[in-house]
Scaffold this motif. Sequence first.
Motif, short mmCIF file in Angstrom:
data_model
loop_
_atom_site.label_atom_id
_atom_site.label_comp_id
_atom_site.label_asym_id
_atom_site.label_seq_id
_atom_site.Cartn_x
_atom_site.Cartn_y
_atom_site.Cartn_z
N GLN A 1 0.77 -1.10 0.04
CA GLN A 1 -0.39 -0.13 -0.08
C GLN A 1 0.87 1.29 0.09
O GLN A 1 1.68 0.80 0.99
N ALA A 2 0.28 2.14 -0.48
CA ALA A 2 0.89 3.74 -0.49
C ALA A 2 1.18 3.77 0.67
O ALA A 2 0.75 3.69 2.15
N GLY A 3 3.18 4.64 1.37
CA GLY A 3 3.27 4.54 2.88
C GLY A 3 4.04 4.00 2.73
O GLY A 3 4.59 3.73 4.03
N GLY A 4 4.28 2.34 2.81
CA GLY A 4 4.88 1.48 2.77
C GLY A 4 5.93 1.03 1.90
O GLY A 4 6.33 1.90 1.87
N SER A 5 6.64 -0.08 2.81
CA SER A 5 8.18 -0.10 2.33
C SER A 5 8.14 -1.04 1.93
O SER A 5 7.63 -2.49 2.10
N LEU A 6 9.32 -1.36 0.83
CA LEU A 6 9.70 -3.11 0.37
C LEU A 6 11.43 -2.91 0.47
O LEU A 6 11.95 -1.49 0.09
N ARG A 7 12.08 -4.05 0.39
CA ARG A 7 13.73 -3.73 0.32
C ARG A 7 13.77 -5.37 -0.97
O ARG A 7 13.44 -5.90 -0.64
N LEU A 8 14.22 -4.03 -2.23
CA LEU A 8 14.36 -5.27 -2.94
C LEU A 8 16.16 -5.55 -3.18
O LEU A 8 16.83 -5.07 -2.32
N SER A 9 16.62 -6.80 -3.08
CA SER A 9 18.25 -7.52 -3.52
C SER A 9 18.47 -7.71 -4.69
O SER A 9 17.41 -8.49 -5.01
N CYS A 10 19.39 -7.62 -5.00
CA CYS A 10 19.80 -8.52 -6.54
C CYS A 10 20.87 -9.29 -5.77
O CYS A 10 22.55 -8.39 -5.51
#
Length: 119
Positions: free
Chosen positions: A13-22
């Motif tokens: 949802q808007a305002g939330g967070s995610l962490r991407l990894s590569c």
Amino acid sequence: QVQLVESGGGLVQAGGSLRLSCAASGRTLSTYVMGWFRQAPGKEREFVARISSSGVMKYYTDSVKGRFTISRDNAKNTVYLQMNSLKPEDTAVYYCATGRGWPPAYDYWGQGTQVTVSS
């Protein structure tokens, strides 16, 4: 053969967070610049952030400054993109890339991970 594999995308949802990894294989990333790019539906791929081989230098596109943080763990051969305060306009497929120079010439790209931000 160099492979970059992104993970961590999803629906938030808007305002939330995610962490991407590569995560990389076939190349030791510690001497390469790493970058994140994104491509929204119907739009061209755009630069998001990059980080120098040592992690000291970082550069962001204006629209994500203060919200996104790029980092790397050379021991794990992995680069991250912490995304906070997400907005619907951040919805895109996110790609990581590796290269040399500043700005770098990227020579390998991942397959991408989808990030969808709902309003």
